[in-house]
Design a protein around this motif. Structure first.
Motif, PDB file in Angstrom:
ATOM      1  N   ILE A 255     -67.836 -56.888  65.537  1.00  0.00           N
ATOM      2  CA  ILE A 255     -67.851 -55.438  65.795  1.00  0.00           C
ATOM      3  C   ILE A 255     -66.468 -54.965  66.231  1.00  0.00           C
ATOM      4  N   ASP A 256     -65.838 -55.731  67.124  1.00  0.00           N
ATOM      5  CA  ASP A 256     -64.524 -55.339  67.633  1.00  0.00           C
ATOM      6  C   ASP A 256     -63.531 -55.214  66.480  1.00  0.00           C
ATOM      7  N   GLU A 257     -63.585 -56.169  65.563  1.00  0.00           N
ATOM      8  CA  GLU A 257     -62.648 -56.122  64.430  1.00  0.00           C
ATOM      9  C   GLU A 257     -62.986 -54.965  63.487  1.00  0.00           C
ATOM     10  N   GLU A 258     -64.275 -54.798  63.211  1.00  0.00           N
ATOM     11  CA  GLU A 258     -64.693 -53.692  62.335  1.00  0.00           C
ATOM     12  C   GLU A 258     -64.269 -52.344  62.934  1.00  0.00           C
ATOM     13  N   ALA A 259     -64.462 -52.213  64.248  1.00  0.00           N
ATOM     14  CA  ALA A 259     -64.157 -50.943  64.913  1.00  0.00           C
ATOM     15  C   ALA A 259     -62.656 -50.680  64.936  1.00  0.00           C
ATOM     16  N   VAL A 260     -61.858 -51.705  65.214  1.00  0.00           N
ATOM     17  CA  VAL A 260     -60.418 -51.448  65.280  1.00  0.00           C
ATOM     18  C   VAL A 260     -59.866 -51.126  63.890  1.00  0.00           C
ATOM     19  N   ILE A 261     -60.409 -51.767  62.857  1.00  0.00           N
ATOM     20  CA  ILE A 261     -59.972 -51.437  61.492  1.00  0.00           C
ATOM     21  C   ILE A 261     -60.293 -49.966  61.200  1.00  0.00           C
ATOM     22  N   TYR A 262     -61.498 -49.548  61.571  1.00  0.00           N
ATOM     23  CA  TYR A 262     -61.912 -48.151  61.367  1.00  0.00           C
ATOM     24  C   TYR A 262     -60.942 -47.211  62.096  1.00  0.00           C
ATOM     25  N   ALA A 263     -60.629 -47.559  63.362  1.00  0.00           N
ATOM     26  CA  ALA A 263     -59.752 -46.699  64.175  1.00  0.00           C
ATOM     27  C   ALA A 263     -58.342 -46.639  63.570  1.00  0.00           C
ATOM     28  N   ILE A 264     -57.817 -47.779  63.138  1.00  0.00           N
ATOM     29  CA  ILE A 264     -56.468 -47.807  62.534  1.00  0.00           C
ATOM     30  C   ILE A 264     -56.425 -46.925  61.288  1.00  0.00           C
TER      31      ILE A 264
ATOM     32  N   GLN B  20     -58.457 -44.376  60.511  1.00  0.00           N
ATOM     33  CA  GLN B  20     -58.607 -42.956  60.850  1.00  0.00           C
ATOM     34  C   GLN B  20     -57.349 -42.382  61.494  1.00  0.00           C
ATOM     35  N   LEU B  21     -56.733 -43.171  62.398  1.00  0.00           N
ATOM     36  CA  LEU B  21     -55.579 -42.643  63.144  1.00  0.00           C
ATOM     37  C   LEU B  21     -54.259 -42.904  62.421  1.00  0.00           C
ATOM     38  N   GLU B  22     -54.325 -43.698  61.340  1.00  0.00           N
ATOM     39  CA  GLU B  22     -53.124 -44.051  60.572  1.00  0.00           C
ATOM     40  C   GLU B  22     -52.045 -44.646  61.478  1.00  0.00           C
ATOM     41  N   ASN B  23     -52.494 -45.506  62.400  1.00  0.00           N
ATOM     42  CA  ASN B  23     -51.569 -46.156  63.330  1.00  0.00           C
ATOM     43  C   ASN B  23     -52.126 -47.537  63.674  1.00  0.00           C
ATOM     44  N   PRO B  24     -51.366 -48.615  63.412  1.00  0.00           N
ATOM     45  CA  PRO B  24     -51.863 -49.951  63.747  1.00  0.00           C
ATOM     46  C   PRO B  24     -51.830 -50.244  65.247  1.00  0.00           C
ATOM     47  N   LYS B  25     -51.140 -49.395  66.035  1.00  0.00           N
ATOM     48  CA  LYS B  25     -51.071 -49.638  67.482  1.00  0.00           C
ATOM     49  C   LYS B  25     -52.162 -48.849  68.198  1.00  0.00           C
ATOM     50  N   VAL B  26     -53.368 -49.387  68.141  1.00  0.00           N
ATOM     51  CA  VAL B  26     -54.489 -48.788  68.875  1.00  0.00           C
ATOM     52  C   VAL B  26     -55.156 -49.899  69.686  1.00  0.00           C
ATOM     53  N   VAL B  27     -55.676 -49.538  70.858  1.00  0.00           N
ATOM     54  CA  VAL B  27     -56.355 -50.539  71.689  1.00  0.00           C
ATOM     55  C   VAL B  27     -57.709 -50.021  72.151  1.00  0.00           C
TER      56      VAL B  27
ATOM     57  N   ILE C  20     -80.508 -54.212  65.031  1.00  0.00           N
ATOM     58  CA  ILE C  20     -80.187 -55.417  65.799  1.00  0.00           C
ATOM     59  C   ILE C  20     -79.402 -55.063  67.058  1.00  0.00           C
ATOM     60  N   LEU C  21     -78.526 -54.094  66.942  1.00  0.00           N
ATOM     61  CA  LEU C  21     -77.659 -53.731  68.089  1.00  0.00           C
ATOM     62  C   LEU C  21     -77.203 -52.294  67.942  1.00  0.00           C
ATOM     63  N   ASN C  22     -76.985 -51.630  69.070  1.00  0.00           N
ATOM     64  CA  ASN C  22     -76.213 -50.386  69.015  1.00  0.00           C
ATOM     65  C   ASN C  22     -75.299 -50.249  70.216  1.00  0.00           C
ATOM     66  N   ILE C  23     -74.180 -49.602  69.975  1.00  0.00           N
ATOM     67  CA  ILE C  23     -73.214 -49.261  71.027  1.00  0.00           C
ATOM     68  C   ILE C  23     -72.894 -47.791  70.825  1.00  0.00           C
ATOM     69  N   ASP C  24     -73.215 -47.011  71.843  1.00  0.00           N
ATOM     70  CA  ASP C  24     -73.071 -45.562  71.731  1.00  0.00           C
ATOM     71  C   ASP C  24     -71.607 -45.136  71.649  1.00  0.00           C
ATOM     72  N   LYS C  25     -70.756 -45.789  72.471  1.00  0.00           N
ATOM     73  CA  LYS C  25     -69.355 -45.347  72.526  1.00  0.00           C
ATOM     74  C   LYS C  25     -68.397 -46.530  72.585  1.00  0.00           C
ATOM     75  N   ILE C  26     -67.480 -46.561  71.629  1.00  0.00           N
ATOM     76  CA  ILE C  26     -66.346 -47.478  71.699  1.00  0.00           C
ATOM     77  C   ILE C  26     -65.116 -46.577  71.635  1.00  0.00           C
ATOM     78  N   VAL C  27     -64.339 -46.576  72.720  1.00  0.00           N
ATOM     79  CA  VAL C  27     -63.204 -45.652  72.797  1.00  0.00           C
ATOM     80  C   VAL C  27     -61.897 -46.405  72.556  1.00  0.00           C
ATOM     81  N   PHE C  28     -61.153 -45.947  71.556  1.00  0.00           N
ATOM     82  CA  PHE C  28     -59.826 -46.486  71.268  1.00  0.00           C
ATOM     83  C   PHE C  28     -58.776 -45.477  71.713  1.00  0.00           C
ATOM     84  N   VAL C  29     -57.613 -46.014  72.109  1.00  0.00           N
ATOM     85  CA  VAL C  29     -56.491 -45.139  72.468  1.00  0.00           C
ATOM     86  C   VAL C  29     -55.328 -45.407  71.516  1.00  0.00           C
ATOM     87  N   ASN C  30     -54.780 -44.322  71.018  1.00  0.00           N
ATOM     88  CA  ASN C  30     -53.626 -44.344  70.119  1.00  0.00           C
ATOM     89  C   ASN C  30     -52.357 -44.544  70.963  1.00  0.00           C
TER      90      ASN C  30
END
Ligand SMILES: CC(C)(COP(=O)(O)OP(=O)(O)OC[C@H]1O[C@@H](n2cnc3c(N)ncnc32)[C@H](O)[C@@H]1OP(=O)(O)O)[C@@H](O)C(=O)NCCC(=O)NCCS
Length: 137
Positions: free
Chosen positions: A36-45, A47-54, A102-112
């Motif tokens: 999930i962490d990898e899927e989410a960070v790929i999605y965030a990168i 969307q934000l067009e920036n590889p530096k997201v945490v 199987i699982l849900n997570i309501d909020k995963i917050v990334f920062v640009n």
């Protein structure tokens, strides 16, 4: 920006293998969270067009049912809020063939982040697609 009701995109499927199991023989939560962490960070990168997201924050994680060896599961992610420097995602995992949650997570917050590793405005306000960006060049 107002939180919107958005449709999850299920991009990634996984076939549960012996190395993904816990000692009880069902899917190990740690493996699932790593995917999930990898899927989410790929999605965030993308969307934000920036590889530096945490990852800054993850809300409650609900393990709703287990998966077993041989199951095919799929991971769904959608952006629910574009902040100034943050992007909030929602995640759901389900069995591909039965659609059982199987699982849900309501909020995963990334920062640009900027080059210095500090929070930086991303300038995005809504979900965009790579194919449209290319078409509009
Ligand atoms: C990410 C980091 C640089 C942000 O610094 P910070 O001083 O916390 O930044 P801010 O307080 O300005 O918050 C940044 C954004 O996150 C949001 N945020 C912070 N804490 C939050 C929380 N608990 N829940 C939801 N959003 C949160 C803020 O609202 C802000 O969003 P906005 O600009 O869209 O309004 C810093 O916290 C950090 O380095 N954390 C560790 C990240 C990490 O290592 N993650 C694991 C590996 S990827």
């Amino acid at each position: 920006m107002e939180e919107k009701e958005s449709v999850l995109k299920f991009h990634t499927r996984r076939w549960i293998k012996p190395e993904d199991l816990n000692p009880n023989g069902s899917l190990f939560g740690g493996s699932l969270l790593k995917w999930i962490d990898e899927e989410a960070v790929i999605y965030a990168i993308i969307q934000l067009e920036n590889p530096k997201v945490v990852t800054r924050h993850m809300s409650e994680i609900n393990f709703l049912s287990s998966a077993k060896q041989g199951d095919i599961i799929e991971l769904g992610i959608v952006a629910t809020n574009f902040g100034r420097t943050s992007l909030t995602l929602r995640c759901e995992v389900r069995n591909k063939l039965t659609q059982q949650p199987i699982l849900n997570i309501d909020k995963i917050v990334f920062v640009n982040l900027n080059e210095q590793g500090e929070p930086a405005p991303h300038g995005k306000t809504e979900i965009t697609y790579v194919k449209d960006r290319i078409a509009n060049r």
